[in-house]
Design an enzyme around this catalytic site. Structure first.
Site, short mmCIF file in Angstrom:
data_model
loop_
_atom_site.label_atom_id
_atom_site.label_comp_id
_atom_site.label_asym_id
_atom_site.label_seq_id
_atom_site.Cartn_x
_atom_site.Cartn_y
_atom_site.Cartn_z
N LYS A 167 0.78 -1.27 -0.03
CA LYS A 167 0.03 -0.09 -0.11
C LYS A 167 1.02 1.19 -0.03
O LYS A 167 2.11 1.10 0.49
CB LYS A 167 -0.75 0.02 1.16
CG LYS A 167 -0.34 0.15 2.53
CD LYS A 167 -0.13 1.39 3.12
CE LYS A 167 -1.18 2.70 2.55
NZ LYS A 167 -0.70 4.00 3.26
N THR A 178 6.88 5.70 1.82
CA THR A 178 5.60 5.31 2.71
C THR A 178 5.13 4.30 2.22
O THR A 178 4.32 4.40 0.90
CB THR A 178 4.67 6.08 2.93
OG1 THR A 178 5.08 7.16 3.82
CG2 THR A 178 3.44 5.45 3.58
N ASN A 390 -4.85 15.87 1.22
CA ASN A 390 -4.20 16.33 2.41
C ASN A 390 -4.30 17.05 3.38
O ASN A 390 -3.88 17.63 4.76
CB ASN A 390 -2.38 16.10 2.20
CG ASN A 390 -2.16 14.67 1.45
OD1 ASN A 390 -2.16 13.99 2.54
ND2 ASN A 390 -1.89 14.62 0.64
#
Ligand code: ADP
Ligand code: MG
Length: 696
Positions: A167, A178, A390
């Site tokens: 992911k 990430t 975000n």
């Protein structure tokens, strides 16, 4: 997807997130060698600290991973929480607690709702099976798609199988980006050999992607090898180890590219290839600099061939590093087109290059003249949605007392500027639409998913309160097929793309269309305001049908075409501001019900009521050409797309109906994605349409 021997996977919903899956498990029936690579962020999450201290390891049996909460920066309680989860999962699997590793991803600074995870451990263990996709979904945060990779590797006379999932979408920067990634294999590998091969794979994969240059607290890439392939155990420094490292590298590159491609708000993958650099490290850093440049990323989003930004960004990095390498002598290609030739701008056809930059992948190549080293980095474009996603992430993601994390996208959470712009834009449309008529064909996923049904009903009521006069025509959706199947009906031939319909079939269809779908839709629309009125085409002879005859006079049974629309009935209703909801059943001259395609009915009704707009809600983004959405086209262009076969099947029916409506005086036809909530409102009340607009 074939999975390695002895591995099973699970993904369940334990209640961290409101409704999506949030707990994943990878399990091996045999003890595994385990390796891991982790974020270098100094504020690492609790599960990362635990796992990093324990790998490389042997005798590992599984990994539990949750999404929704990162279990980072919550103090010492985070370590206890992570441990409690591992212990519960170990117990449910009947293995030692030390045999379980863990990972987390999600909001930072929110404690795990440990009770929920512990309570879910037995059902997680029980859900184990071969479907790796379910585990892959359960680790999603803002990811929009599943990321999987698979390989086999011939080794010691057997085929070792590798299956991996990952992911990652935001907070992605090199070193490591990430991600949570899990590689499982049945190859037999010594723990240290697995670790060194995995670490090596990172350099050209996860360390070469950037979405936003932000390094996360939770990155973890794990590899588990259980040895059930039966090959002689791979040790370091052997040819087999080299082959293993290459296999892991290619798996990790696949996953890394997918992560970059699915970056927050991304619409395109960017691949940056640097060649001719004096050293590999230099090549890597320059490739990443370009892939990470906000100006390059924004230009790619806008398909703007502003190549100057590419050399600006490498020049900046070279200058600040004081490297002896001259960017002005490099050549730059964008989508294979030379834009800078080592001396100056190469004359390019900007219009053609812009078109090439609308592809889902944009490749930028920079070739220096100082050496032989090369590197590839991946990133994504920077869209409005990155900021949107975000900016709202924590304000719109609220954790309740029990640890549940949910999204709250009420308008109150947005900036005053955003609200102002939205209102000004929307209100200017409202006056334009007052007392205009629009026919909406309701079909596809919007008919099936509860949340979409509700947003559709809401939209129709909003349109009405904004002064627009909607007419809804619905299709049959999957219900029809289910019911016909259940009754052993509908097993007829397809002639010229039309299902031959028997007398019994049409009765069952009427039962579903008029008896079920129509009444349900009407009740839903009338929950908040009672203006929807359900009509079968038979009511007051609303739709007179004529038996449709197939090509060459072939009998299609009870399939009809629209012979006449009772315009007067619709006028009466629209005058009094009722919302007619029409079930596409036609009344034949013989008094029988006829099956009439809902797309065609919608077009005929739009013509009869002189509608301004005809809107088709369906299960694709709109009319696609080679996978790319056509946002606007003329009737003439659409005719060509039908003729050359670009528009086929169900879409061809809509396209022909659209042409017919336009010919009959309807000003525009919209084909919209019904899988997206409120797409009707977005299309009508904002400047940028969301689907395909067909105009006269
Ligand atoms: P609905 O249930 O909304 O009537 P259909 O399945 O009948 O939808 O029609 C839409 C389908 O048409 C798409 O899912 C796709 O498979 C097919 N199709 C054929 N050509 C195109 C095209 N050029 N663009 C988009 N969809 C197309
Ligand atoms: Mg259809």
């Amino acid at each position: 997807m074939r999975t390695p021997r002895g591995f099973s996977y699970a993904g369940v919903h334990c209640g961290i997130k409101a409704s999506r899956k949030d707990l994943a498990l990878v399990y091996s029936e045999a003890p595994c060698s385990a390796a891991g690579c982790f974020t270098v962020n100094a504020a690492r999450a609790a599960p990362v600290r635990d796992a990093a201290a324990r790998v490389p390891a042997s005798d590992i049996r599984g990994i539990v991973a949750n999404s929704g909460s990162a279990n980072a920066l919550v103090g010492p309680a985070g370590d206890e929480d992570a441990r409690a989860v591992r212990v519960a999962v170990a117990r449910a699997l009947d293995v030692a607690p030390e045999a379980i590793l863990s990972a987390s991803t999600g909001v930072i600074g929110v404690r795990l709702p440990v009770d929920k995870l512990v309570a879910a451990a037995p059902s997680l263990a029980a859900a184990r099976g071969g479907a790796i996709e379910l585990a892959a979904q359960a680790i999603h945060t803002t990811d929009t798609r599943v990321k999987l990779a698979r390989r086999t590797m011939r080794i010691g006379g057997t085929d070792a199988v590798f299956a991996a999932f990952a992911k990652g979408s935001g907070m992605i920067a090199p070193e490591l980006a990430t991600v949570l990634a899990f590689v499982t294999t049945d190859a037999a590998v010594a723990p240290e050999a697995l670790q060194s091969a995995l670490s090596r794979a990172m350099r050209t994969s996860f360390e070469m992607i950037t979405v936003d240059g932000e390094m996360s607290t939770n990155d973890s890439v794990f590899a588990l090898a259980n040895g059930l392939a039966g090959n002689p155990r791979i040790e370091e420094g052997t040819p087999e180890h080299e082959a293993l490292a290459q296999t892991l590298e290619s798996i990790c590159i696949d996953l890394a590219r997918e992560v970059a491609e699915d970056g927050d708000g991304a619409t395109k993958l960017i691949e940056v290839r640097v060649a001719g650099a004096p050293e590999t490290l230099m090549a890597r850093e320059l490739a990443r600099a370009v892939a990470g440049s906000n100006l390059v990323k924004a230009a790619v989003f806008g398909a703007d061939p502003n190549w100057g930004r590419v050399l600006m960004s490498v020049g900046a990095r070279i200058g600040s590093r004081r490297w002896a390498i001259d960017p002005t002598r490099a050549t730059v290609h964008v989508q294979g087109v030379c834009v800078y030739d080592g001396a100056g701008p190469a004359g390019v056809d900007v219009v053609a290059l812009r078109a090439k930059m609308r592809e889902p992948q944009v490749t930028i190549e920079i070739k220096f003249v100082e050496g032989e080293s090369h590197a590839i980095a991946w990133g994504c474009d920077l869209s409005y949605d990155y900021v949107k996603i975000n900016a709202d992430y924590t304000s719109l993601t609220h954790a309740s007392a029990d640890g549940t994390v949910a999204r709250d996208d009420r308008l109150t959470n947005y900036s005053p500027g955003f609200k102002r712009a939205l209102l000004v834009e929307a209100l200017s449309y409202i006056s334009r639409f007052s007392n205009k008529r629009a026919v909406v064909k309701y079909g596809g996923a919007a008919m099936v998913k509860d949340s979409l049904k509700a947003s559709f009903a809401n939209d129709i009521n909003l349109l009405r309160s904004a002064g627009l006069l909607p007419v809804v025509v619905h299709g049959g959706g999957p219900e029809i097929t289910h019911t016909l199947d259940k009754l052993g009906l509908g097993k007829t031939d397809v002639v010229d793309g039309v299902h031959v319909t028997g007398r019994e079939d049409v009765k069952a269809m009427e039962m579903v269309l008029t008896g079920k779908i129509n009444t349900e839709l009407v009740s839903m629309l009338n929950q908040s305001s009672a203006h929807a009125i359900g009509l079968s085409g038979k009511d007051a002879g609303l739709l007179r049908a004529r038996k449709l005859v197939g090509e060459g006079g072939r009998d299609l049974g009870m399939v009809g075409e629209v012979a006449h629309v009772n315009q007067e009935l619709l006028e009466v209703l629209l005058d009094r501001k009722y919302v007619p909801v029409v079930s596409p059943v036609g009344l034949g001259e013989d008094g029988e019900g006829y099956n009439v395609n809902a797309d065609i009915v919608a077009a005929e009704i739009a013509i009869a009521v002189r509608a301004e707009k005809l809107i088709y809600l369906t299960d694709v983004a709109g009319i696609l050409d080679n996978g790319e959405l056509i946002s606007e086209l003329s009737a003439l262009e659409l005719t060509a797309k039908i003729e050359d076969g670009t528009v086929r099947g169900g879409m061809a029916v809509k396209a022909r109906s659209a042409l017919r409506a336009i010919q009959g005086g309807v000003a525009s036809v919209h084909i919209l994605d019904g899988r997206i909530a409120h797409s009707v409102i977005t299309e009508l009340f904002t400047d940028r349409g969301v689907g395909t607009l067909v105009r006269a």
